[in-house]
Design an enzyme around this catalytic site. Structure first.
Site, PDB file in Angstrom:
ATOM      1  N   GLU A  12      44.441  46.343  36.679  1.00  0.00           N
ATOM      2  CA  GLU A  12      43.675  47.685  36.829  1.00  0.00           C
ATOM      3  C   GLU A  12      43.068  47.776  35.727  1.00  0.00           C
ATOM      4  O   GLU A  12      43.627  47.658  34.647  1.00  0.00           O
ATOM      5  CB  GLU A  12      44.990  48.541  37.162  1.00  0.00           C
TER       6      GLU A  12
ATOM      7  N   LYS B 198      41.383  53.408  44.963  1.00  0.00           N
ATOM      8  CA  LYS B 198      42.873  53.698  44.830  1.00  0.00           C
ATOM      9  C   LYS B 198      43.330  54.833  45.512  1.00  0.00           C
ATOM     10  O   LYS B 198      42.706  56.084  45.298  1.00  0.00           O
ATOM     11  CB  LYS B 198      42.994  53.857  43.237  1.00  0.00           C
TER      12      LYS B 198
ATOM     13  N   CYS C 292      48.426  49.516  41.613  1.00  0.00           N
ATOM     14  CA  CYS C 292      49.386  49.980  40.881  1.00  0.00           C
ATOM     15  C   CYS C 292      50.317  50.844  41.504  1.00  0.00           C
ATOM     16  O   CYS C 292      51.053  50.628  42.381  1.00  0.00           O
ATOM     17  CB  CYS C 292      48.835  50.614  39.669  1.00  0.00           C
TER      18      CYS C 292
END
Length: 258
Positions: free
Chosen positions: A40, A106, A140
């Site tokens: 990331e 995300k 994540c």
């Protein structure tokens, strides 16, 4: 499919230096690699200063991904800070070997670090079709939210890229196998190592699991490129034999207003 998991340190908020370091690291990539996975925010570390480092989709980081994909004839993916229409995104880019792109913003922004105050959340799940594989790509904090990852698309591979700190690494090690088991899917997690400017320490634990939660690659703690070979026929045979995905509940997904 042969996948390279790139576990590396990141230089704080220095895209040029990170791209140079990664380019040198990828010089040794094996020529038969099908997919390269980076962490990331691989150009900056997990920064809450997007205004200082954000790039456009025509910027250096995206062009570098295209170049690497074309030169190595391998898909490559990781997330970067992107600015678009006045918003900032923690955007995962998937570059195909022909230089074309797909992306995922995300969805679950890390409120504990204030990511939701700086970035705009995505709303669309991305399933990439590549070399006969359906690949679900997440970032994540998404790992903590199984409903969003639920395998309603019959994807073959689930990938998480991350900056997951040492103090919570036990959650990473627990949840990655859980996602593989509940979705009956190969699951990869690629995390960084090193320390950032916020005194967060990262110990990697990049890993790969089969659809039963067994390690193909156990958690790694050193900088390096780690290879795994995934066999979709083996997974399909297990899915057919066990039939667990046939018993999935139907559900609809709604998003809570931010």
């Amino acid at each position: 499919m042969k996948v390279a998991l790139v576990q590396t340190d990141l230089i704080w908020e220095n895209p040029e230096a990170n791209l140079q370091a990664l380019e040198e690291q990828l010089e040794s990539i094996e020529s038969d690699t099908d997919l390269i996975v980076l962490p990331e925010m691989f150009t900056t570390g997990f920064t809450m200063h997007p205004e200082a480092v954000a790039e456009t989709m025509n910027g250096n980081a995206v062009n570098w991904l295209k170049q690497q994909a074309i030169e190595k004839q391998s898909a490559i993916t990781g997330s970067v800070v992107i600015t678009e229409n006045g918003n900032y995104y923690n955007r995962l880019i998937f570059a195909f070997p022909d230089g074309s792109l797909a992306h995922y913003d995300k969805r679950h922004l890390f409120t504990l670090a204030g990511e939701d105050k700086k970035y705009t959340a995505g709303k669309e799940k991305l399933i990439v079709n590549y070399k006969g594989w359906k690949i679900c790509l997440l970032v994540c904090y998404d790992l903590r939210f199984p409903v969003f990852a639920r395998n309603t698309e019959d994807y073959d591979l689930l990938v998480y890229v991350a900056n997951f700190p040492e103090r919570r690494i036990s959650a990473w090690d627990i949840l990655l196998p859980a996602r593989s088991v509940e979705n009956m899917s190969y699951t990869l997690g690629v995390n960084r190592i090193g320390e950032d400017e916020n005194q967060n320490t990262y110990v990697g634990h990049s890993q790969a699991l089969d659809c039963l939660g067994n390690y193909i690659l156990p958690p790694q703690t050193e900088k390096g490129i780690y290879y795994v070979v995934l066999d979709k026929e083996i997974q399909n045979d297990l899915r057919e034999k066990l039939g667990f995905l046939n018993d999935r509940d139907d559900f609809s997904l709604s998003f809570r207003p931010k």
